[in-house]
Motif scaffolding. Structure first.
Motif, mmCIF file in Angstrom:
data_model
loop_
_atom_site.group_PDB
_atom_site.id
_atom_site.type_symbol
_atom_site.label_atom_id
_atom_site.label_comp_id
_atom_site.label_asym_id
_atom_site.label_seq_id
_atom_site.Cartn_x
_atom_site.Cartn_y
_atom_site.Cartn_z
ATOM 1 N N PRO A 1 -9.477 15.798 15.547
ATOM 2 C CA PRO A 1 -9.583 17.255 15.420
ATOM 3 C C PRO A 1 -9.816 17.752 14.000
ATOM 4 C CG PRO A 1 -7.310 16.609 15.807
ATOM 5 C CD PRO A 1 -8.154 15.372 15.980
ATOM 6 N N GLY A 2 -9.603 16.915 13.007
ATOM 7 C CA GLY A 2 -9.885 17.308 11.631
ATOM 8 C C GLY A 2 -11.354 17.296 11.303
ATOM 9 N N VAL A 3 -12.160 16.659 12.165
ATOM 10 C CA VAL A 3 -13.601 16.527 11.921
ATOM 11 C C VAL A 3 -14.419 17.213 13.011
ATOM 12 C CG1 VAL A 3 -15.510 14.878 11.665
ATOM 13 C CG2 VAL A 3 -13.272 14.367 10.670
ATOM 14 N N PHE A 4 -13.956 17.108 14.258
ATOM 15 C CA PHE A 4 -14.721 17.654 15.385
ATOM 16 C C PHE A 4 -14.026 18.874 15.986
ATOM 17 C CE2 PHE A 4 -15.729 13.124 15.260
ATOM 18 C CZ PHE A 4 -17.115 13.164 15.229
ATOM 19 N N VAL B 1 -16.440 20.296 12.192
ATOM 20 C CA VAL B 1 -15.680 21.300 11.459
ATOM 21 C C VAL B 1 -16.435 21.561 10.154
ATOM 22 C CG1 VAL B 1 -13.499 21.722 10.257
ATOM 23 C CG2 VAL B 1 -13.492 20.592 12.489
ATOM 24 N N PRO B 2 -16.690 22.808 9.811
ATOM 25 C CA PRO B 2 -17.417 23.105 8.570
ATOM 26 C C PRO B 2 -16.778 22.428 7.356
ATOM 27 C CG PRO B 2 -17.168 25.091 9.871
ATOM 28 C CD PRO B 2 -16.327 24.021 10.537
ATOM 29 N N GLY B 3 -17.613 21.782 6.571
ATOM 30 C CA GLY B 3 -17.158 21.072 5.385
ATOM 31 C C GLY B 3 -16.711 19.651 5.644
ATOM 32 N N ARG B 4 -16.751 19.204 6.893
ATOM 33 C CA ARG B 4 -16.302 17.849 7.230
ATOM 34 C C ARG B 4 -17.448 16.984 7.743
ATOM 35 N NH1 ARG B 4 -10.653 17.253 7.215
ATOM 36 N NH2 ARG B 4 -11.295 15.096 7.244
#
Length: 63
Positions: free
Chosen positions: A21-24, A35-38
């Motif tokens: 969830p930190g990336v998608f 995720v914006p910036g990831r």
């Protein structure tokens, strides 16, 4: 690391967002998105697992 999602293939199962969830995330239509910036994965160890877990193989991870 470079991550891409083939939006023509994605069915919006959401496995990527559940696994990393930190990336998608999911867009307003329920399809996979980064995720914006990831876009580079940000060192998230579960990115490759999320790609493997995609039921339609819509996620590509390259080094």
């Amino acid at each position: 690391m470079r991550i891409s999602i083939d939006h023509d293939v994605c069915i919006g199962a959401g496995q990527c967002a559940l696994t990393a969830p930190g990336v998608f995330t999911q867009d307003d239509d329920g399809f996979g998105a980064l995720v914006p910036g990831r876009e580079d994965g940000g060192g998230e160890p579960l990115v490759r697992e999320a790609a493997r877990g995609c039921p339609v193989r819509a996620i590509e991870v390259a080094d």
